[in-house]
Scaffold this active site. Sequence first.
Site, short mmCIF file in Angstrom:
data_model
loop_
_atom_site.label_atom_id
_atom_site.label_comp_id
_atom_site.label_asym_id
_atom_site.label_seq_id
_atom_site.Cartn_x
_atom_site.Cartn_y
_atom_site.Cartn_z
N SER A 134 0.86 -1.18 0.00
CA SER A 134 0.00 0.00 0.00
C SER A 134 0.90 1.23 0.00
CB SER A 134 -0.88 0.02 1.25
OG SER A 134 -1.54 1.27 1.36
N TYR A 147 -1.63 -0.54 10.54
CA TYR A 147 -1.82 -0.91 9.14
C TYR A 147 -0.58 -0.51 8.32
CZ TYR A 147 -3.62 -0.98 4.39
OH TYR A 147 -3.79 -1.24 3.04
N1 LIG Z 1 -8.85 -0.28 -0.98
C1 LIG Z 1 -7.77 0.44 -0.90
O1 LIG Z 1 -7.84 1.69 -0.97
C2 LIG Z 1 -6.42 -0.22 -0.71
C3 LIG Z 1 -5.27 0.57 -0.89
C4 LIG Z 1 -4.03 -0.02 -0.74
C5 LIG Z 1 -3.92 -1.35 -0.42
N2 LIG Z 1 -5.05 -2.11 -0.23
C6 LIG Z 1 -4.85 -3.53 0.11
O2 LIG Z 1 -5.53 -4.33 -0.81
C7 LIG Z 1 -5.85 -5.59 -0.22
C8 LIG Z 1 -7.30 -5.94 -0.51
O3 LIG Z 1 -8.14 -4.98 0.11
P1 LIG Z 1 -9.48 -4.45 -0.55
O4 LIG Z 1 -9.36 -2.99 -0.65
O5 LIG Z 1 -9.84 -5.23 -1.75
O6 LIG Z 1 -10.49 -4.74 0.67
P2 LIG Z 1 -11.81 -5.66 0.78
O7 LIG Z 1 -12.75 -5.33 -0.31
O8 LIG Z 1 -12.26 -5.49 2.19
O9 LIG Z 1 -11.27 -7.15 0.55
C9 LIG Z 1 -10.46 -7.77 1.51
C10 LIG Z 1 -10.34 -9.22 1.19
O10 LIG Z 1 -9.44 -9.81 2.13
C11 LIG Z 1 -10.03 -10.98 2.65
N3 LIG Z 1 -9.56 -11.21 4.03
C12 LIG Z 1 -9.52 -10.36 5.06
N4 LIG Z 1 -8.99 -10.98 6.14
C13 LIG Z 1 -8.68 -12.24 5.77
C14 LIG Z 1 -8.10 -13.36 6.42
N5 LIG Z 1 -7.71 -13.34 7.72
N6 LIG Z 1 -7.93 -14.52 5.71
C15 LIG Z 1 -8.32 -14.58 4.43
N7 LIG Z 1 -8.89 -13.55 3.75
C16 LIG Z 1 -9.05 -12.40 4.43
C17 LIG Z 1 -11.53 -10.78 2.56
O11 LIG Z 1 -12.11 -12.06 2.39
P3 LIG Z 1 -13.25 -12.74 3.33
O12 LIG Z 1 -13.79 -11.66 4.23
O13 LIG Z 1 -14.24 -13.25 2.33
O14 LIG Z 1 -12.52 -13.80 4.03
C18 LIG Z 1 -11.66 -9.97 1.28
O15 LIG Z 1 -11.77 -10.82 0.16
C19 LIG Z 1 -5.51 -5.46 1.26
O16 LIG Z 1 -4.27 -6.07 1.52
C20 LIG Z 1 -5.41 -3.95 1.46
O17 LIG Z 1 -4.55 -3.63 2.51
C21 LIG Z 1 -6.29 -1.57 -0.37
#
Ligand SMILES: NC(=O)c1ccc[n+]([C@@H]2O[C@H](COP(=O)([O-])OP(=O)(O)OC[C@H]3O[C@@H](n4cnc5c(N)ncnc54)[C@H](OP(=O)(O)O)[C@@H]3O)[C@@H](O)[C@H]2O)c1
Length: 271
Positions: A134, A147
């Site tokens: 990130s 985080y």
């Molecule tokens: N959105 C942003 O602005 C942003 C920016 C930079 C980086 N990121 C990174 O991108 C990644 C994905 O995030 P997102 O934005 O797509 O969020 P999201 O829509 O909340 O998706 C998160 C995913 O992670 C899974 N998850 C969470 N905890 C888990 C665990 N203990 N074991 C297995 N699966 C788990 C969830 O699956 P289930 O709940 O179905 O298990 C879900 O599929 C993360 O690493 C986040 O830090 C996001």
Amino acid sequence: MNEKTILITGASSGIGRACAEFLTQKGYRVFGTTRREDLVGENHRGSGFELISMDVADRESVARAVRKIIAKAGGIDIIINNAGMGIAGSIEDTSYEEAKMQFDTNFFGCMNVINEVLPHMRKRGSGVIINIGSVAGYISIPFQAMYSSTKAALQSMTFSLRNEVAPFNIKISIVHPGDLRTNFTQNRKRSESAIPGSPYFERMERSIAVMERDEQNGGDPVCVARTIFRILKRKSPPVAVTVGFKYKFVAFLLRIVPAKLREKAVASIYA
Ligand SMILES: NC(=O)c1ccc[n+]([C@@H]2O[C@H](COP(=O)([O-])OP(=O)(O)OC[C@H]3O[C@@H](n4cnc5c(N)ncnc54)[C@H](OP(=O)(O)O)[C@@H]3O)[C@@H](O)[C@H]2O)c1
């Protein structure tokens, strides 16, 4: 058709799901993971990829899922370590247990998956691992310190791992998205002590409101899928890639601006 098999953690929503759909369309065989048993199954919502059960923080669950994919597909060529979540709150308001939960998912979760798959990749003499970092991993954001710390640690692990596994022809990159419209915002947890009465409460609320607004006005997560697809096509994948022109520019500024000035800029936006 591309016969390569990809494991994407956290493919039930957001970036993971966008990657799973996009890479399936590009001909890869994709196995996504979720902790939600109600979503587990082949051809997830008609998208052509399979969702299997995995909690990245539970080593036995990771081992079970990896065994299942290898039994079905014969191996894993590519890992996209994407599963993650965020905890908000000042450091003083964050308990050890809350910080540990954050690291268990975002950092040790990646390590669990990597360590489970590496023996197979080493035996085959090939593999690609993409870790989702990130921009917050290199701009340490107030009231989201745990985080930011997990993502900084993940970057550090990525750099070490590249050298360690290079002789086995295993390639690693870290991809840093900026703010994107996903369920990350709704899934963000607040530390239990981050409540009215905390000396940090009002500033934390303002800071989190800025983050939430930026995320909800952010880009489509498919931009990460496109970046990863480009990385997978390269013979020599880059060390780290920031997604999107705006964030690439921020990353460039961070390299040339003195630390005191960087701190002031972050304070004016968040704290
Ligand atoms: N959105 C942003 O602005 C942003 C920016 C930079 C980086 N990121 C990174 O991108 C990644 C994905 O995030 P997102 O934005 O797509 O969020 P999201 O829509 O909340 O998706 C998160 C995913 O992670 C899974 N998850 C969470 N905890 C888990 C665990 N203990 N074991 C297995 N699966 C788990 C969830 O699956 P289930 O709940 O179905 O298990 C879900 O599929 C993360 O690493 C986040 O830090 C996001």
